[in-house]
Design an enzyme around this catalytic site. Structure first.
Site, PDB file in Angstrom:
ATOM      1  N   HIS A 105      25.520 -51.905  33.403  1.00 32.68           N
ATOM      2  CA  HIS A 105      26.698 -51.059  33.654  1.00 32.68           C
ATOM      3  C   HIS A 105      27.000 -50.077  32.486  1.00 32.68           C
ATOM      4  O   HIS A 105      28.101 -49.362  32.369  1.00 32.68           O
ATOM      5  CB  HIS A 105      27.782 -52.020  34.114  1.00 32.68           C
ATOM      6  CG  HIS A 105      28.817 -51.021  34.798  1.00 32.68           C
ATOM      7  ND1 HIS A 105      30.107 -50.949  34.455  1.00 32.68           N
ATOM      8  CD2 HIS A 105      28.646 -50.293  36.145  1.00 32.68           C
ATOM      9  CE1 HIS A 105      30.693 -50.022  35.332  1.00 32.68           C
ATOM     10  NE2 HIS A 105      29.963 -49.632  36.266  1.00 32.68           N
ATOM     11  N   ASP A 131      19.502 -40.927  16.331  1.00 35.11           N
ATOM     12  CA  ASP A 131      19.308 -41.195  14.914  1.00 35.11           C
ATOM     13  C   ASP A 131      19.751 -42.189  14.396  1.00 35.11           C
ATOM     14  O   ASP A 131      20.064 -42.262  13.292  1.00 35.11           O
ATOM     15  CB  ASP A 131      19.247 -39.931  14.376  1.00 35.11           C
ATOM     16  CG  ASP A 131      18.102 -38.711  14.736  1.00 35.11           C
ATOM     17  OD1 ASP A 131      17.198 -39.172  15.492  1.00 35.11           O
ATOM     18  OD2 ASP A 131      18.159 -37.702  14.455  1.00 35.11           O
ATOM     19  N   LYS A 165      27.386 -47.320  29.524  1.00 32.07           N
ATOM     20  CA  LYS A 165      26.948 -45.856  29.578  1.00 32.07           C
ATOM     21  C   LYS A 165      27.279 -45.215  28.145  1.00 32.07           C
ATOM     22  O   LYS A 165      28.320 -45.050  27.676  1.00 32.07           O
ATOM     23  CB  LYS A 165      28.030 -45.122  30.320  1.00 32.07           C
ATOM     24  CG  LYS A 165      28.336 -45.533  31.867  1.00 32.07           C
ATOM     25  CD  LYS A 165      29.493 -46.561  32.120  1.00 32.07           C
ATOM     26  CE  LYS A 165      30.025 -46.774  33.225  1.00 32.07           C
ATOM     27  NZ  LYS A 165      28.830 -47.089  34.243  1.00 32.07           N
TER      28      LYS A 165
END
Length: 293
Positions: A233, A240, A235
């Site tokens: 779940h 870099d 996000k």
């Protein structure tokens, strides 16, 4: 003498608690007990505000909290509009904010792969409280807040898709994407171009990705991991090892433009390194919530 040692131990424990409650921290369900963390903070709060897509007051032991949610529950303001109320945060006594990818219910805090960041800042707490007031009382909120910790953006008022894409263009070595849902074609096109320029693209998604139209597009130049179980779940995006974007928004048209979402962008080294470590934990297949995938 024994009493002195007992008092000294108690003092040290209190000092450690004060230190813990004074500095912002990042927590992951892969290594932390998110329910215990949330419960501990709630037990110290006299005036909690809870906002999430889904809230379970009984599970959290909530009594007098102000609540706003998408899934109807008794005693809470229920959001009704074109987009979903998808942000997830708590404001505690106008000085502490708990924010991340986890809803405030048992599956999200105990079973799914999620993160929470705890901020101790009246400035940040005031911004999040204004979002609750916007939802409930229709007052006008700020579209973003820039702080020492990083910058917060409120969807759908801010164009966070542009924030994501502008950040991606800074990539020179690699991009880590970890998102439950990934369907945004502009993000995909940007990643394809970066890949053609030699930037390594690593993507972790949930099995939900099987239903995404992007699944049928050429993915040969990407490294993709679909998590089968438990539900993945997160996000977040890392560029870099220098820039992190995270929050409640999935990489979708609705997440970037329609839902009520909050996104956090930062170059803070400790935050970035924590999320890099989390990405690598999942990528290597460590035990997560008791299940190896």
């Amino acid at each position: 003498m024994e009493r002195w040692y007992g008092l000294r131990k108690t003092f040290l424990l209190l000092l450690l608690l004060i230190v813990e409650l004074s500095f912002s921290q990042v927590f992951f369900s892969t290594v932390d007990d998110l329910h215990e963390i949330v419960s501990n903070y709630l037990s110290l709060s006299e005036d909690p505000i809870v906002v999430a897509y889904s809230i379970d007051p009984e599970y959290l032991g909530l009594r007098n909290a102000r609540m706003a949610c998408e899934v109807p529950i008794e005693g809470a303001f229920v959001h009704i509009s074109e987009g979903l109320l998808h942000s997830k945060f708590m404001v505690l006594d106008e000085q502490t904010v708990i924010f991340g990818s986890a809803n405030f219910n048992q599956p999200s805090l105990e079973e799914h792969i999620n993160n929470l960041i705890v901020f101790h800042s009246r400035e940040i707490a005031s911004f999040f409280k204004s979002i609750y007031n916007w939802l409930v009382y229709e007052t006008t909120p700020r579209d973003h807040l820039k702080t020492r910790e990083g910058e917060f953006f409120l969807v759908p008022i801010s164009n966070v898709e542009k924030v994501f894409i502008d950040t991606l263009w800074k990539a020179r070595k690699y991009v880590f994407i970890c998102s439950y849902a990934f369907t945004d074609e502009d993000i995909f096109a940007t990643l394809k171009f970066l890949s053609s320029e030699g930037v390594r693209i690593y993507i972790i998604t949930d099995k939900w990705f099987e239903s995404s139209r992007l699944k049928s597009l050429p993915l040969e130049t990407f490294d993709v991991l679909e998590v089968k179980e438990p539900l993945m779940h997160h996000k977040f995006l890392v560029v870099d090892g220098k820039i992190l974007i995270t929050g409640s928004a999935n990489f979708t048209e609705s997440g970037f433009h329609k839902n009520v979402e909050i996104v956090f962008k930062t170059s803070n080294k400790e935050y970035v390194e924590s999320f890099v470590e989390e990405f690598e934990r999942i990528w290597r297949g460590y035990f997560v919530q008791g299940v190896r995938f």
